[in-house]
Motif scaffolding. Structure first.
Motif, PDB file in Angstrom:
ATOM      1  N   ILE A  58     101.273  57.836 108.027  1.00 29.38           N
ATOM      2  CA  ILE A  58     102.040  57.355 106.875  1.00 29.38           C
ATOM      3  C   ILE A  58     101.241  56.246 106.198  1.00 29.38           C
ATOM      4  O   ILE A  58     100.832  55.282 106.845  1.00 29.38           O
ATOM      5  N   VAL A  59     101.015  56.400 104.905  1.00 28.53           N
ATOM      6  CA  VAL A  59     100.307  55.388 104.120  1.00 28.53           C
ATOM      7  C   VAL A  59     101.271  54.853 103.070  1.00 28.53           C
ATOM      8  O   VAL A  59     101.796  55.610 102.255  1.00 28.53           O
ATOM      9  N   SER A  60     101.485  53.539 103.093  1.00 32.50           N
ATOM     10  CA  SER A  60     102.388  52.907 102.131  1.00 32.50           C
ATOM     11  C   SER A  60     101.649  51.805 101.395  1.00 32.50           C
ATOM     12  O   SER A  60     101.488  50.692 101.900  1.00 32.50           O
ATOM     13  N   GLY A  61     101.179  52.143 100.193  1.00 33.08           N
ATOM     14  CA  GLY A  61     100.442  51.173  99.394  1.00 33.08           C
ATOM     15  C   GLY A  61     101.335  50.084  98.843  1.00 33.08           C
ATOM     16  O   GLY A  61     102.535  50.280  98.645  1.00 33.08           O
ATOM     17  N   HIS A  62     100.733  48.945  98.550  1.00 33.81           N
ATOM     18  CA  HIS A  62     101.516  47.806  98.049  1.00 33.81           C
ATOM     19  C   HIS A  62     101.356  47.577  96.559  1.00 33.81           C
ATOM     20  O   HIS A  62     102.074  46.766  95.970  1.00 33.81           O
ATOM     21  N   ASP A  63     100.402  48.295  95.911  1.00 37.19           N
ATOM     22  CA  ASP A  63     100.152  48.011  94.499  1.00 37.19           C
ATOM     23  C   ASP A  63      99.865  49.288  93.712  1.00 37.19           C
ATOM     24  O   ASP A  63      99.009  49.290  92.823  1.00 37.19           O
ATOM     25  N   GLU A  64     100.601  50.338  93.988  1.00 42.94           N
ATOM     26  CA  GLU A  64     100.427  51.583  93.242  1.00 42.94           C
ATOM     27  C   GLU A  64     100.653  51.364  91.752  1.00 42.94           C
ATOM     28  O   GLU A  64      99.972  51.976  90.914  1.00 42.94           O
ATOM     29  N   GLU A  65     101.595  50.492  91.417  1.00 48.32           N
ATOM     30  CA  GLU A  65     101.925  50.240  90.012  1.00 48.32           C
ATOM     31  C   GLU A  65     100.914  49.321  89.326  1.00 48.32           C
ATOM     32  O   GLU A  65     101.057  49.023  88.140  1.00 48.32           O
ATOM     33  N   ALA A  66      99.902  48.883  90.070  1.00 44.91           N
ATOM     34  CA  ALA A  66      98.923  47.958  89.488  1.00 44.91           C
ATOM     35  C   ALA A  66      97.497  48.356  89.856  1.00 44.91           C
ATOM     36  O   ALA A  66      96.623  47.504  89.986  1.00 44.91           O
ATOM     37  N   GLY A  67      97.261  49.646  90.047  1.00 43.94           N
ATOM     38  CA  GLY A  67      95.885  50.096  90.253  1.00 43.94           C
ATOM     39  C   GLY A  67      95.597  50.763  91.571  1.00 43.94           C
ATOM     40  O   GLY A  67      94.672  51.555  91.686  1.00 43.94           O
ATOM     41  N   GLY A  68      96.355  50.437  92.616  1.00 44.85           N
ATOM     42  CA  GLY A  68      96.198  51.150  93.877  1.00 44.85           C
ATOM     43  C   GLY A  68      95.061  50.681  94.766  1.00 44.85           C
ATOM     44  O   GLY A  68      94.477  51.483  95.500  1.00 44.85           O
ATOM     45  N   SER A  69      94.754  49.383  94.780  1.00 44.86           N
ATOM     46  CA  SER A  69      93.691  48.891  95.658  1.00 44.86           C
ATOM     47  C   SER A  69      94.056  49.092  97.127  1.00 44.86           C
ATOM     48  O   SER A  69      93.185  49.300  97.974  1.00 44.86           O
ATOM     49  N   GLY A  70      95.358  49.041  97.435  1.00 47.30           N
ATOM     50  CA  GLY A  70      95.788  49.253  98.811  1.00 47.30           C
ATOM     51  C   GLY A  70      95.524  50.672  99.275  1.00 47.30           C
ATOM     52  O   GLY A  70      95.050  50.907 100.397  1.00 47.30           O
ATOM     53  N   ALA A  71      95.816  51.636  98.421  1.00 44.73           N
ATOM     54  CA  ALA A  71      95.549  53.037  98.776  1.00 44.73           C
ATOM     55  C   ALA A  71      94.060  53.277  98.935  1.00 44.73           C
ATOM     56  O   ALA A  71      93.623  54.052  99.800  1.00 44.73           O
ATOM     57  N   GLN A  72      93.255  52.618  98.097  1.00 46.90           N
ATOM     58  CA  GLN A  72      91.800  52.747  98.234  1.00 46.90           C
ATOM     59  C   GLN A  72      91.337  52.201  99.579  1.00 46.90           C
ATOM     60  O   GLN A  72      90.466  52.797 100.237  1.00 46.90           O
ATOM     61  N   ALA A  73      91.914  51.088 100.012  1.00 47.35           N
ATOM     62  CA  ALA A  73      91.553  50.516 101.308  1.00 47.35           C
ATOM     63  C   ALA A  73      91.989  51.432 102.450  1.00 47.35           C
ATOM     64  O   ALA A  73      91.263  51.601 103.438  1.00 47.35           O
ATOM     65  N   ALA A  74      93.169  52.034 102.317  1.00 50.68           N
ATOM     66  CA  ALA A  74      93.639  52.964 103.343  1.00 50.68           C
ATOM     67  C   ALA A  74      92.732  54.184 103.422  1.00 50.68           C
ATOM     68  O   ALA A  74      92.399  54.673 104.508  1.00 50.68           O
ATOM     69  N   ALA A  75      92.305  54.678 102.252  1.00 49.62           N
ATOM     70  CA  ALA A  75      91.392  55.826 102.221  1.00 49.62           C
ATOM     71  C   ALA A  75      90.075  55.485 102.895  1.00 49.62           C
ATOM     72  O   ALA A  75      89.516  56.292 103.658  1.00 49.62           O
ATOM     73  N   ALA A  76      89.560  54.278 102.638  1.00 48.90           N
ATOM     74  CA  ALA A  76      88.304  53.854 103.266  1.00 48.90           C
ATOM     75  C   ALA A  76      88.454  53.782 104.783  1.00 48.90           C
ATOM     76  O   ALA A  76      87.542  54.181 105.527  1.00 48.90           O
ATOM     77  N   LEU A  77      89.604  53.300 105.253  1.00 45.85           N
ATOM     78  CA  LEU A  77      89.860  53.231 106.697  1.00 45.85           C
ATOM     79  C   LEU A  77      89.854  54.623 107.315  1.00 45.85           C
ATOM     80  O   LEU A  77      89.216  54.868 108.348  1.00 45.85           O
ATOM     81  N   LEU A  78      90.571  55.551 106.687  1.00 45.64           N
ATOM     82  CA  LEU A  78      90.650  56.905 107.222  1.00 45.64           C
ATOM     83  C   LEU A  78      89.292  57.602 107.162  1.00 45.64           C
ATOM     84  O   LEU A  78      88.914  58.336 108.081  1.00 45.64           O
ATOM     85  N   LYS A  79      88.544  57.381 106.080  1.00 44.62           N
ATOM     86  CA  LYS A  79      87.201  57.962 105.972  1.00 44.62           C
ATOM     87  C   LYS A  79      86.300  57.453 107.096  1.00 44.62           C
ATOM     88  O   LYS A  79      85.515  58.223 107.667  1.00 44.62           O
ATOM     89  N   SER A  80      86.395  56.162 107.387  1.00 44.75           N
ATOM     90  CA  SER A  80      85.535  55.575 108.432  1.00 44.75           C
ATOM     91  C   SER A  80      85.803  56.187 109.794  1.00 44.75           C
ATOM     92  O   SER A  80      84.947  56.146 110.678  1.00 44.75           O
ATOM     93  N   ARG A  81      86.982  56.777 109.962  1.00 43.49           N
ATOM     94  CA  ARG A  81      87.350  57.417 111.224  1.00 43.49           C
ATOM     95  C   ARG A  81      87.107  58.927 111.202  1.00 43.49           C
ATOM     96  O   ARG A  81      87.430  59.616 112.165  1.00 43.49           O
ATOM     97  N   GLY A  82      86.558  59.393 110.084  1.00 44.47           N
ATOM     98  CA  GLY A  82      86.281  60.817 109.980  1.00 44.47           C
ATOM     99  C   GLY A  82      87.517  61.670 109.814  1.00 44.47           C
ATOM    100  O   GLY A  82      87.509  62.871 110.116  1.00 44.47           O
ATOM    101  N   THR A  83      88.597  61.092 109.302  1.00 49.36           N
ATOM    102  CA  THR A  83      89.851  61.834 109.139  1.00 49.36           C
ATOM    103  C   THR A  83      89.703  62.920 108.078  1.00 49.36           C
ATOM    104  O   THR A  83      89.219  62.662 106.983  1.00 49.36           O
TER     105      THR A  83
END
Length: 491
Positions: free
Chosen positions: A189-214
């Motif tokens: 489950i990914v719950s971003g904190h700033d979707e309404e303002a650009g989505g930097s949180g989702a970008q950070a979550a994506a980077a985390l998952l990428k680093s794990r080879g998800t």
């Protein structure tokens, strides 16, 4: 005269033949064969406490996790209170999942599956909401941040977008965890904190998952829903976003000498040059096409529509220009078929009697799949032609997302459950706005955008508007959907 008569008869015969072809194609029309949803074994509904879920959504609305345009207005304690509330309200879910925080406030939960060979699934719902427009508070039936439960609904900012999804998703997970359910496929489950303002949180979550080879089987986020009065069918239809438009804002600047407005140059300086450029760019509209997700939606739903729609879609070879003209009769319809151009902001002189040394316009583009930020820039430059203007992006553009599959196992699962939830046809479609899921397309085979809630074309306007509310029927519908989706896809 005999020759004229023969020509007339030949033309009549041709018209009759053409009419016969059109009618036969209409009566025998079937859309392109889609995925067979009948073989999907859906999980049964689960027992939930709808009244308690309503209370929980009411409480979540009370946290003013607002994404303002001005970052200085940020209220950090509200997010901390929301996070603490989630942990206290959903103890079984938090016991079953690991919890991580990235980018300060974005939450990433992992519910480990028993079979690590299976690709995980990713479910998304953001925490932040848009502000209430100043001066409109009195137009709300109930205060926008009190979460009042009345008239069969929970009222307040974020009831739909997107705390409604966040709460109903956690209600489903809590119910399953309490009942002892253990997934075979990992659930994230990914719950971003700033979707309404650009989505930097989702970008950070994506980077985390990428680093794990998800590499997830699918991502599911907000985007589209069940429309009760779909314009094509005239009835209910579930629309699942298989792609979303890109986002870019082009700055067009005309430089000038400046000076006193009492002695303007013949061309009135940079303002007139800019006006000409913006007019040309806005008039150079992108062509509308039935290819892509917008056309796929129309083609999928047309067999459920009235005769005229079936006739038009089954005879695209003849009637495509008419179809496009009718679809484009409204701004939302037109947006489904092409890249849109919207001049939104202007800047010139700081004072009414001063000629500006430069004038700038901001033009917002929502880029359809098949186009790109480069095609946008090329088209703007061609439209401006010989005018002395400069172009720059206000920030790096977001390209349109890839178009996800409508034949994969992921599609079959989500589409079958959406159809069962709506008791209506289901179709792929295009999301014309933006979601956090655009940042996660690289960590999943497919990305879909769907909220399991029913709206009419009129009531959907409340999102980001006045009197946003979640009906108790939609609340129950969404909890059931998320719980059944987890069991069906990951059980």
């Amino acid at each position: 005269m005999k020759i004229i008569g023969r020509i007339a008869l030949a033309l009549l015969a041709l018209v009759l033949l053409l009419a016969a072809v059109v009618v036969v194609r209409t009566l025998t029309y079937k859309p392109k064969a889609g995925a067979d949803l009948s073989q999907v074994k859906l999980a049964a509904p689960i027992a939930i406490d709808n009244a308690r879920a309503a209370q929980h959504l009411s409480q979540a609305i009370g946290f003013r996790t607002i994404s303002h345009q001005d970052k200085a207005e940020d209220q950090a304690p509200e997010w901390e209170r929301l996070h603490a509330w989630l942990q206290a309200t959903y103890p079984a879910a938090h016991a079953a999942m690991t919890r991580e925080v990235v980018a300060g406030r974005t939450l990433v939960y992992t519910w480990p599956g028993s079979d690590p060979k299976l690709a995980p699934i990713v479910l998304m719902a953001h925490q932040d909401v848009v502000p209430v427009t100043a001066g409109t508070e009195g137009a709300w039936k109930h205060p926008p941040f009190e979460g009042v439960i009345a008239d069969g609904a929970v009222w307040g900012r974020g009831a739909i977008d997107d705390k409604g999804s966040l709460v109903t998703l956690f209600e489903g997970v809590e119910a399953l965890a309490t009942q002892g359910f253990k997934p075979r496929r990992t659930v994230i489950i990914v719950s971003g904190h700033d979707e309404e303002a650009g989505g930097s949180g989702a970008q950070a979550a994506a980077a985390l998952l990428k680093s794990r080879g998800t590499k997830a089987q699918f991502v599911l986020d907000e985007g589209l829903a069940i429309i009760s009065d779909n314009p094509i069918t005239g009835g209910q239809a579930a629309l699942i976003g298989v792609a979303e438009k890109g986002y870019a804002t082009l700055m067009v600047t005309a430089e000038a000498v400046g000076g006193h407005s009492s002695a303007p140059p013949a061309d009135s300086g940079g303002v007139l040059t800019l006006a000409k450029a913006v007019t040309r760019i806005a008039q150079a509209q992108f062509p509308m096409k039935l290819d892509g997700p917008g056309g796929a939606m129309m083609e999928t739903l047309a067999p459920e529509g009235p005769f005229a729609i079936r006739m038009a879609m089954s005879n695209r070879w003849l009637l495509e220009p008419l179809i496009i003209r009718q679809a484009a009769a409204t701004p939302p319809g037109a947006a489904l078929l092409h890249t849109t151009i919207a001049p939104t902001m202007l800047r010139g002189s700081p004072k009414e009697n001063v000629l500006p040394q430069d004038a700038t316009a901001w033009i917002n583009y929502r880029i359809a799949p098949g186009d790109s930020s480069q095609t946008v820039l090329d088209r703007a430059r061609a439209a401006a032609r010989d005018l002395p203007v400069k172009f720059a992006w206000s920030r790096p553009p977001n390209e349109p997302s890839p178009v996800s599959s409508t034949t994969s196992e992921a599609w079959k699962t989500i589409a079958a459950l959406a159809r069962d939830t709506a008791k209506a046809p289901v179709a792929p479609a295009l999301v014309t706005a933006g979601t956090d899921s655009r940042y996660l397309v690289d960590v999943a085979s497919d990305t879909y955008r769907f909220q399991p809630m029913v709206f009419s074309m009129e009531t959907i306007k409340m999102i980001h508007g006045t009197n946003e509310h979640m009906t108790l029927e939609n609340l129950d519908r969404a909890v059931q959907f998320y719980a059944r989706l987890i069991v069906t896809a990951a059980g």
